[in-house]
Design a protein around this motif. Structure first.
Motif, short mmCIF file in Angstrom:
data_model
loop_
_atom_site.label_atom_id
_atom_site.label_comp_id
_atom_site.label_asym_id
_atom_site.label_seq_id
_atom_site.Cartn_x
_atom_site.Cartn_y
_atom_site.Cartn_z
N ASP A 20 1.26 -1.07 -0.57
CA ASP A 20 -0.06 0.07 0.30
C ASP A 20 0.69 0.83 0.07
N VAL A 21 0.85 2.03 -1.02
CA VAL A 21 1.53 3.17 -0.69
C VAL A 21 1.89 4.57 -0.01
N TYR A 22 0.59 4.01 0.94
CA TYR A 22 0.25 4.79 1.45
C TYR A 22 0.38 4.66 3.08
N GLN A 23 0.75 3.36 3.30
CA GLN A 23 0.97 2.83 4.62
C GLN A 23 2.39 3.70 5.10
N GLU A 24 2.11 3.21 6.36
CA GLU A 24 3.38 4.47 7.43
C GLU A 24 4.92 3.54 7.25
N PHE A 25 5.50 4.47 7.09
CA PHE A 25 6.75 3.69 7.10
C PHE A 25 7.24 4.18 7.99
N SER A 26 8.59 3.19 8.89
CA SER A 26 9.33 2.91 9.97
C SER A 26 10.43 2.61 9.43
N ASN A 27 11.47 3.54 9.55
CA ASN A 27 12.79 2.26 9.28
C ASN A 27 13.59 2.21 10.84
N PRO A 28 13.40 0.56 10.33
CA PRO A 28 15.00 -0.31 11.46
C PRO A 28 15.50 -0.06 12.02
N TYR A 29 16.68 0.85 11.46
CA TYR A 29 17.99 1.04 11.74
C TYR A 29 18.06 2.60 12.04
N GLU A 30 19.03 2.40 13.24
CA GLU A 30 19.25 4.33 13.93
C GLU A 30 20.14 4.84 12.43
N LYS A 31 19.37 6.23 12.99
CA LYS A 31 19.75 7.30 11.99
C LYS A 31 21.61 7.19 11.56
N ASP A 32 22.76 7.42 12.80
CA ASP A 32 23.50 7.28 12.41
C ASP A 32 24.63 5.98 11.80
N ASN A 33 23.66 5.33 10.98
CA ASN A 33 23.82 3.98 10.31
C ASN A 33 23.49 4.10 8.93
N ILE A 34 24.77 3.24 7.89
CA ILE A 34 24.47 3.96 6.73
C ILE A 34 22.96 3.39 6.46
N ALA A 35 22.89 1.77 6.91
CA ALA A 35 22.01 1.39 6.77
C ALA A 35 20.70 1.91 6.49
N HIS A 36 20.04 3.38 7.55
CA HIS A 36 19.18 4.06 7.71
C HIS A 36 19.48 4.77 6.26
N LEU A 37 19.89 5.09 5.88
CA LEU A 37 20.07 5.94 4.56
C LEU A 37 19.77 4.88 3.27
N LEU A 38 20.06 3.60 3.27
CA LEU A 38 20.02 3.06 2.29
C LEU A 38 18.14 2.12 2.38
N ASN A 70 15.70 3.36 -1.29
CA ASN A 70 15.30 1.83 -1.12
C ASN A 70 13.30 2.02 -1.41
N TRP A 71 13.36 2.59 -0.17
CA TRP A 71 11.27 2.20 0.25
C TRP A 71 11.25 3.26 -0.26
N ILE A 72 11.91 4.29 -1.25
CA ILE A 72 11.24 5.95 -1.12
C ILE A 72 11.52 5.26 -2.90
N ASP A 73 12.14 4.46 -3.48
CA ASP A 73 11.69 3.98 -4.58
C ASP A 73 10.52 2.66 -5.06
N THR A 74 10.85 1.85 -3.81
CA THR A 74 9.75 0.85 -4.02
C THR A 74 8.14 1.49 -3.90
N VAL A 75 7.70 2.89 -2.90
CA VAL A 75 6.17 3.51 -2.70
C VAL A 75 6.19 4.12 -4.44
N GLN A 76 7.64 4.69 -4.92
CA GLN A 76 7.29 5.43 -6.12
C GLN A 76 6.54 4.25 -7.37
N TRP A 77 7.55 3.13 -7.80
CA TRP A 77 7.88 1.96 -8.29
C TRP A 77 5.74 2.19 -8.71
N HIS A 78 5.13 1.85 -6.87
CA HIS A 78 3.65 1.56 -7.38
C HIS A 78 3.19 2.95 -8.10
N TYR A 79 3.49 4.15 -7.16
CA TYR A 79 2.81 4.91 -7.58
C TYR A 79 2.89 5.41 -9.21
N GLU A 80 3.67 4.73 -10.00
CA GLU A 80 4.24 4.46 -11.92
C GLU A 80 3.43 3.42 -11.86
#
Length: 201
Positions: A22-40, A44-54
């Protein structure tokens, strides 16, 4: 290798999104902000939501008003995507800031984060093509064609991952260097887009 690390996080994000799909579902990041995994993961979440917008906006029966709202969301998503790429590149700039550049060092055609951006999109292509290749309600011809495409995507993943890891190794060794050019997007800027500028005041 960084590419394998990143791809695993991309797969985690994609799997999590498709629990609700669901493109309108709530987003929650499981990684801490100071971790590169947080950005990654966020990238990808942005890319995934946009994929479905398209997907949604290509519905031939979509109402014009709804399409316009969705177009605005896609524009905002594109800006978020660009911002995240720049954040990821800033991580690499900081990580390699003390590396001594060799006299004959060369610059790559794209920064590490823009290559990682392509890997994120590729992870989405692999996920959805695998879905098509495994459809039990599709014809044998459809499944066969999708399996061939999936094989090509997996080969591309292998090549792109190798190229990313090689680039990072070369930067770390001083054989290549990186620059980050802030994306000078004009269409969202009230001072640079003549249509938006005309609406000011």
């Amino acid at each position: 290798m960084f590419s394998e690390f990143a791809y695993t996080i991309f797969e985690e994000s994609i799997q999590k999104y498709h629990v609700k799909d669901d493109v309108y579902q709530e987003f929650s990041n499981p990684y801490e902000k100071d971790n590169i995994a947080h950005l990654l993961y966020r990238k990808n979440w942005i890319d995934t939501v946009q994929w479905h917008y398209e997907d949604i906006i290509r519905d031939p029966n979509i109402e014009p008003g709804a399409a316009l709202v969705l177009k605005r969301k896609i524009d905002a998503s594109n800006q978020d995507r660009t911002d995240l790429v720049e954040y990821i590149d800033s991580y690499f700039l900081q990580k390699y800031q003390s590396v001594e550049k060799k006299p004959n060092a060369t610059i790559n055609t794209e920064s590490p984060a823009w290559a990682i951006d392509r890997l994120s999109i590729l992870a989405l292509k692999v996920y959805h093509m695998k879905e098509e290749a495994e459809r039990i309600d599709a014809s044998e011809e459809h499944v066969s064609k999708c399996q061939q495409k999936l094989n090509t995507l997996l080969e591309q993943k292998k090549d792109l991952s190798l190229a990313i890891d090689q680039l990072l190794t070369d930067i770390e060794a001083g054989n290549k260097y990186m620059k980050v050019y802030k994306q000078m997007k004009m269409y969202n800027d009230e001072e640079l887009n003549p249509i938006l500028r005309g609406q000011k005041g």
